[in-house]
Design an enzyme around this catalytic site. Sequence first.
Site, PDB file in Angstrom:
ATOM      1  N   ASP A   1       9.737  -0.866  -7.518  1.00  0.00           N
ATOM      2  CA  ASP A   1      10.190  -2.168  -7.043  1.00  0.00           C
ATOM      3  C   ASP A   1       9.878  -3.230  -8.084  1.00  0.00           C
ATOM      4  O   ASP A   1       9.089  -3.012  -9.010  1.00  0.00           O
ATOM      5  CB  ASP A   1       9.530  -2.520  -5.704  1.00  0.00           C
TER       6      ASP A   1
ATOM      7  N   HIS B   1       9.345  -7.706  -8.321  1.00  0.00           N
ATOM      8  CA  HIS B   1       9.191  -8.965  -7.596  1.00  0.00           C
ATOM      9  C   HIS B   1       9.157 -10.098  -8.608  1.00  0.00           C
ATOM     10  O   HIS B   1       8.718  -9.915  -9.741  1.00  0.00           O
ATOM     11  CB  HIS B   1       7.907  -8.972  -6.762  1.00  0.00           C
ATOM     12  N   SER B   2       9.612 -11.273  -8.202  1.00  0.00           N
ATOM     13  CA  SER B   2       9.594 -12.451  -9.070  1.00  0.00           C
ATOM     14  C   SER B   2       8.833 -13.572  -8.388  1.00  0.00           C
ATOM     15  O   SER B   2       8.907 -13.739  -7.163  1.00  0.00           O
ATOM     16  CB  SER B   2      11.020 -12.910  -9.378  1.00  0.00           C
TER      17      SER B   2
ATOM     18  N   THR C   1      15.809 -14.654  -2.765  1.00  0.00           N
ATOM     19  CA  THR C   1      16.755 -13.536  -2.820  1.00  0.00           C
ATOM     20  C   THR C   1      17.447 -13.329  -1.479  1.00  0.00           C
ATOM     21  O   THR C   1      18.660 -13.081  -1.420  1.00  0.00           O
ATOM     22  CB  THR C   1      16.014 -12.255  -3.236  1.00  0.00           C
TER      23      THR C   1
ATOM     24  N   ARG D   1       3.366 -21.860   3.692  1.00  0.00           N
ATOM     25  CA  ARG D   1       3.071 -22.348   2.334  1.00  0.00           C
ATOM     26  C   ARG D   1       4.169 -23.251   1.817  1.00  0.00           C
ATOM     27  O   ARG D   1       3.918 -24.207   1.090  1.00  0.00           O
ATOM     28  CB  ARG D   1       2.894 -21.162   1.379  1.00  0.00           C
TER      29      ARG D   1
ATOM     30  N   SER E   1       0.390 -12.407  -1.164  1.00  0.00           N
ATOM     31  CA  SER E   1       1.737 -12.349  -0.603  1.00  0.00           C
ATOM     32  C   SER E   1       2.584 -11.297  -1.308  1.00  0.00           C
ATOM     33  O   SER E   1       3.246 -10.474  -0.658  1.00  0.00           O
ATOM     34  CB  SER E   1       2.408 -13.723  -0.711  1.00  0.00           C
TER      35      SER E   1
ATOM     36  N   LYS F   1       3.327  -7.078   0.447  1.00  0.00           N
ATOM     37  CA  LYS F   1       4.656  -6.527   0.733  1.00  0.00           C
ATOM     38  C   LYS F   1       4.891  -5.228  -0.021  1.00  0.00           C
ATOM     39  O   LYS F   1       5.634  -4.355   0.434  1.00  0.00           O
ATOM     40  CB  LYS F   1       5.730  -7.555   0.352  1.00  0.00           C
ATOM     41  N   LYS F   2       4.288  -5.098  -1.198  1.00  0.00           N
ATOM     42  CA  LYS F   2       4.513  -3.911  -2.019  1.00  0.00           C
ATOM     43  C   LYS F   2       3.593  -2.757  -1.633  1.00  0.00           C
ATOM     44  O   LYS F   2       3.943  -1.592  -1.801  1.00  0.00           O
ATOM     45  CB  LYS F   2       4.334  -4.264  -3.502  1.00  0.00           C
TER      46      LYS F   2
END
Length: 544
Positions: A114, A116-117, A154, A202, A217, A221-222
């Site tokens: 995966d 993430h940004s 996203t 947030r 955060s 999720k990962k």
Amino acid sequence: MAALMTPGTGAPPAPGDFSGEGSQGLPDPSPEPKQLPELIRMKRDGGRLSEADIRGFVAAVVNGSAQGAQIGAMLMAIRLRGMDLEETSVLTQALAQSGQQLEWPEAWRQQLVDKHSTGGVGDKVSLVLAPALAACGCKVPMISGRGLGHTGGTLDKLESIPGFNVIQSPEQMQVLLDQAGCCIVGQSEQLVPADGILYAARDVTATVDSLPLITASILSKKLVEGLSALVVDVKFGGAAVFPNQEQARELAKTLVGVGASLGLRVAAALTAMDKPLGRCVGHALEVEEALLCMDGAGPPDLRDLVTTLGGALLWLSGHAETQAQGAARVAAALDDGSALGRFERMLAAQGVDPGLARALCSGSPAERRQLLPRAREQEELLAPADGERRGSPHHSASAIPFPSRGPAPSRARASQPLSPQAPWSWSGRCRWRWCCTSSGPGAAALGSRSAWGWAQSCWSTWVRGCAVVSAAPALLVPRPRPAPAARPLTAPRSAGTPWLRVHRDGPALSGLQSRALQEALVLSDRAPFTAPSPFAELVLPPQQ
């Protein structure tokens, strides 16, 4: 690996700092659970929370016993006082364990990856990278987020595609991975619900830039995805959460370190966000540009970042012997149509009508534009003279005044929806959006946060940056008259041709706004140039 933490000195840490205070190690859990006001007071005063304290707070968030004011107060206390590495690791675990853990077939173990940004302007990499990785043999169970602060989300972008459903159960996610090889979903009551609540809070409590909260955060999720490798795109610059590379590097090292402590193989890429990524900013507009990239075309900076991040992931997960080999495989998936095919499968599997999914993935740019939400009106700004756009690293963007009822967050309330036509909206309804002109690759796109106000500091960055298609750090400029053999890498603008198209649902640009935008277009007679890649460096996990 470089040391991530500085031993506590007893002094309050800087905002977002991880250094912590007092003696090393977490204090022994209290025999009696503390009440939320006591926990908030403890962190507010610079104390360190025990594992029981942190898990108690997260449980209160999930079961609803924590009031909104208490959640906001705790987030601000963490933002101002920081958390050390152990506190951050516990918070990450507690968020991840607040919902169901994902379980996959054993045969998928090494395939699960995966990306993430941390968020930027015009960042549509996930829309391209997930299907490209699936085309390379990976499984990508991407749990993504919505916009935070001035950055676009996203999920918000994908929801501009009629019918796309971001809420999927764990069982549905497994079916999606089996059918398409990738899925992009949001948090739900089943998947990381605590982070979903804190993530939204947030956005409306000015705590977006807290390093402990960002780390927890992202990684929570990962963790539930059971990944073999994760790459985090940590952005820095005028249009990012972190203004400079040093701050971004601190977060990158923390993500890698916390990931390693939790058994997750994480690499962090530092990428520049002094100008928007690509030429389009806006939910539906970015979907169009992502499709163009999956056609094997599109802006060079977007393609470069997709192939660089994808190459790193294929290498880390053992699907490529080197990063360069991995990048070449991702580029091939973009060029041969296999990434686009996976994207079409994902759209159909996540609720988009199969006919619409097919039309979006096989149609021309003009045909795609008719299938996605559009603003009612368009305005074009015209180049005042011949020239070539070029960026100037020495240009200082000044604030550009716009009518405002105050700086607007991406959402005024945590539950507020966003318009599919615009990237950010105060009222939930599009007032402005910006996209590239259709007259050629030299046109630039510019993002707005719309409706009632403008965030002027970000706006000046967007204006200077979007006006640049292939320059860094932020500014629009022009073409010399090249020798016949020269090949300009940014399309020339002739006097009277459009350089920016404004798509809007609200009033026309005022004279002040038009003049401010035109001042962002700087013309020069210098030779064409190659824009630098947004990729700066890669922070790798420790050797195992």
